[in-house]
Design a protein around this motif. Structure first.
Motif: not given
Length: 206
Positions: A32-36, A52-54, A79-82, A90-92
């Protein structure tokens, strides 16, 4: 997982299945993380950039609200991703993640089936895409599906009262009933007491 897996893991007390479930969840979440992604604002233009980060947490539970064996995990994402390009959190943007739900569920099923087969369990595939452990009877599955039966009954009662809703998405109706008409959780019931309760519902042969 399917109900037969919960029965084998919790009533049958096979801790290897619980470990396999945890690993399958981890595999599904990695896919799932691949789609972040995150949203990019530049020159009054909006676009998405894959990160690709969650970040999240997983909470494993072992019962339904009816105290039936119900192995499942709640995967809570922040609700965060690098964003490595901008070097900041930032917001996911989860649009692609939502679209990938069925794929990720199939990853989980695939990993569970492989693990169960390695442990020596037989598998029976269902037409709807999931599976059951061979040898766990439908009668036993139904007996330990009290919450599912309750939701089915309340769905039928709702459609009898309001027949105009029959053309709506039944899965959405069931989900609303499951969320809005649920008993309070019973706390402080340990696994030893639960297994004693479950064993009392089994015949000698079972």
């Amino acid at each position: 997982p399917p109900k037969s897996v919960s029965i084998a893991a919790l009533v049958g007390n096979d801790k290897r299945i619980i470990e396999a479930h945890d690993k399958a969840i981890q595999s599904a979440m990695r896919h799932l993380q691949v789609f972040a992604a995150t949203r990019v604002r530049k020159d009054n233009q909006y676009s998405h950039r894959n990160t690709g980060d969650m970040v999240g947490a997983v909470f494993r539970h072992d019962t339904s609200r009816a105290l039936d064996p119900h192995l499942h995990s709640h995967c809570i994402l922040f609700n965060a991703t690098w964003d490595a390009v901008e070097g900041r959190w930032k917001a996911l943007e989860a649009c692609d993640m939502v679209g990938a739900q069925k794929f990720v569920r199939n990853v989980y099923y695939h990993e569970m089936v492989r693990s169960l087969q390695r442990l020596g369990y037989g598998i029976e595939n269902n037409p709807r895409g999931d599976f059951e452990i061979a040898g766990v009877s439908k009668e036993l599955i139904d007996r330990f599906s009290k919450r599912h039966d309750e939701i089915d009954r309340k769905t039928r009662e709702l459609l009898e009262r309001e027949p105009e809703k029959a053309g709506q998405n039944i899965q959405v109706i069931r989900a609303n009933i499951a969320h809005n008409e649920r008993a309070r959780k019973i706390k402080d019931v340990g696994i030893v007491k639960l297994q004693s309760m479950w064993n009392k519902q089994l015949s000698w042969k079972e």
